[in-house]
Design a protein around this motif. Structure first.
Motif, short mmCIF file in Angstrom:
data_model
loop_
_atom_site.label_atom_id
_atom_site.label_comp_id
_atom_site.label_asym_id
_atom_site.label_seq_id
_atom_site.Cartn_x
_atom_site.Cartn_y
_atom_site.Cartn_z
N SER A 43 -0.56 5.89 10.54
CA SER A 43 0.38 6.92 10.05
C SER A 43 1.80 6.39 10.02
O SER A 43 2.54 6.61 9.05
CB SER A 43 0.30 8.16 10.95
N ASP A 59 8.20 5.17 2.57
CA ASP A 59 9.67 5.22 2.50
C ASP A 59 10.22 4.01 1.75
O ASP A 59 11.17 4.12 0.95
CB ASP A 59 10.27 5.27 3.91
N LYS A 105 3.97 5.78 6.65
CA LYS A 105 5.28 6.40 6.44
C LYS A 105 6.33 5.34 6.12
O LYS A 105 7.14 5.50 5.21
CB LYS A 105 5.70 7.19 7.68
#
Length: 313
Positions: free
Chosen positions: A290, A298, A294
């Motif tokens: 996770s 990003d 992320k």
């Protein structure tokens, strides 16, 4: 007919013609003004910024600011950046051929309502009462769903998780308390006043003689049930419960805990040492994945932003 009468008639006719010409001119002006007014929007929106040709308007920005206010966060810059990001996310999803249906957005709205424990209609009222049309929330959710598809299909390929590192971390998290395998039963006192049910559970606990008589003992109580939990490893429980179970021998039972729907206790029917890191490793893998997803998502969005043509209005 005298010349004076003819002159009077001619003069009257000229006045009539001038009057009718003026009326036609005024009517044309009035019609033009009416058409112009009808063609104007009730509230003219102007672009605050344009992202690859897609405008983000001052109305959208004001509505997103109102949504941020409900959420207790953000400022104008944060709201504008969020809107720019959402345009980029939807554009990228569309470029890759991913679409989001209205039904999917409907379900996402219901999920939001459930999270804050209100109905969908009450959620809509909360928003509109605070100056936020439902379309603002739906736009955010659409972008989120679209970006989720992009990250799942494209960004996930960029994430590398080292199984060796996960295994090492999992072994490091093993403790004396979470190194056991159990076979458990749950004794549940259903519904009613939590305090009263806890009192009954404590009474049951004092009389508890082991798993074999757990069901028979429960028959002495109203709305008490016993169910087999089966085999569980200590790492599947919160630390506090794992620590409590570790201190119990076979035939022991935990203290009452208030849970959804009643008061619960776990009875230890079997117990053996087991340094199984499966559940710890799965948690680490999920957390690592996770975090990696992320970070990569990003980074991907930042790349899209760097390449985008973003023009302030």
């Amino acid at each position: 007919m005298s010349a004076a009468i003819l002159r009077d008639k001619a003069t009257g006719f000229q006045r009539y013609r001038r009057t009718m010409t003026m009326l036609r001119f005024l009517s044309a002006m009035l019609l033009g003004f009416t058409l112009l007014t009808a063609s104007l929007p009730a509230q003219a929106a102007s672009a605050v910024v344009t992202v690859n040709g897609t405008p983000v308007t001052d109305v959208q920005l004001a509505q997103r600011l109102a949504l941020h206010k409900i959420e207790g966060k953000g400022n104008r810059t944060a709201a504008l950046n969020e809107l720019i990001n959402e345009v980029l996310q939807i554009q990228e999803a569309e470029r890759l051929g991913y679409t989001v249906s209205e039904a999917e957005i409907d379900n996402a709205v219901l999920d939001v309502a459930r999270q804050i424990k209100v109905s969908a209609s009450n959620l809509s009222k909360i928003l509109t009462d605070n100056g936020v049309p439902m379309s603002t929330l739906r736009a955010r959710l659409k972008a989120s769903l679209a970006w989720s598809r992009v990250t799942q299909q494209v960004v996930s390929a960029r994430v590398n998780v080292s199984e060796a590192d996960i295994d090492a971390k999992a072994k490091a998290e093993l403790t004396a308390a979470n190194s056991f395998d159990y076979i458990l039963k749950e004794v549940l006192f259903i519904g009613g006043n939590a305090s009263a049910r806890t009192g009954q559970a404590n009474k049951y606990r004092k009389s508890f003689k082991g798993c074999d008589s757990a069901v028979e003992l429960s028959l002495s109580y109203t709305d008490a049930a016993v169910r087999d939990i089966g085999r569980r490893h200590a790492t599947q429980f919160p630390d506090a419960l794992a620590n409590e179970l570790a201190k119990l021998n076979v035939g022991g039972i935990t203290k009452p805990r208030v849970v959804e729907g009643g008061v619960s206790m776990l009875a230890v029917c079997a117990k053996e040492t087991s340094q199984d890191t499966t559940y710890i490793a799965n948690n680490i893998r999920q957390e690592t994945g996770s975090a990696g997803m992320k970070a990569e998502a990003d980074k991907y969005l930042a790349e899209l932003k760097a390449k985008a043509q973003i023009i302030k209005g």
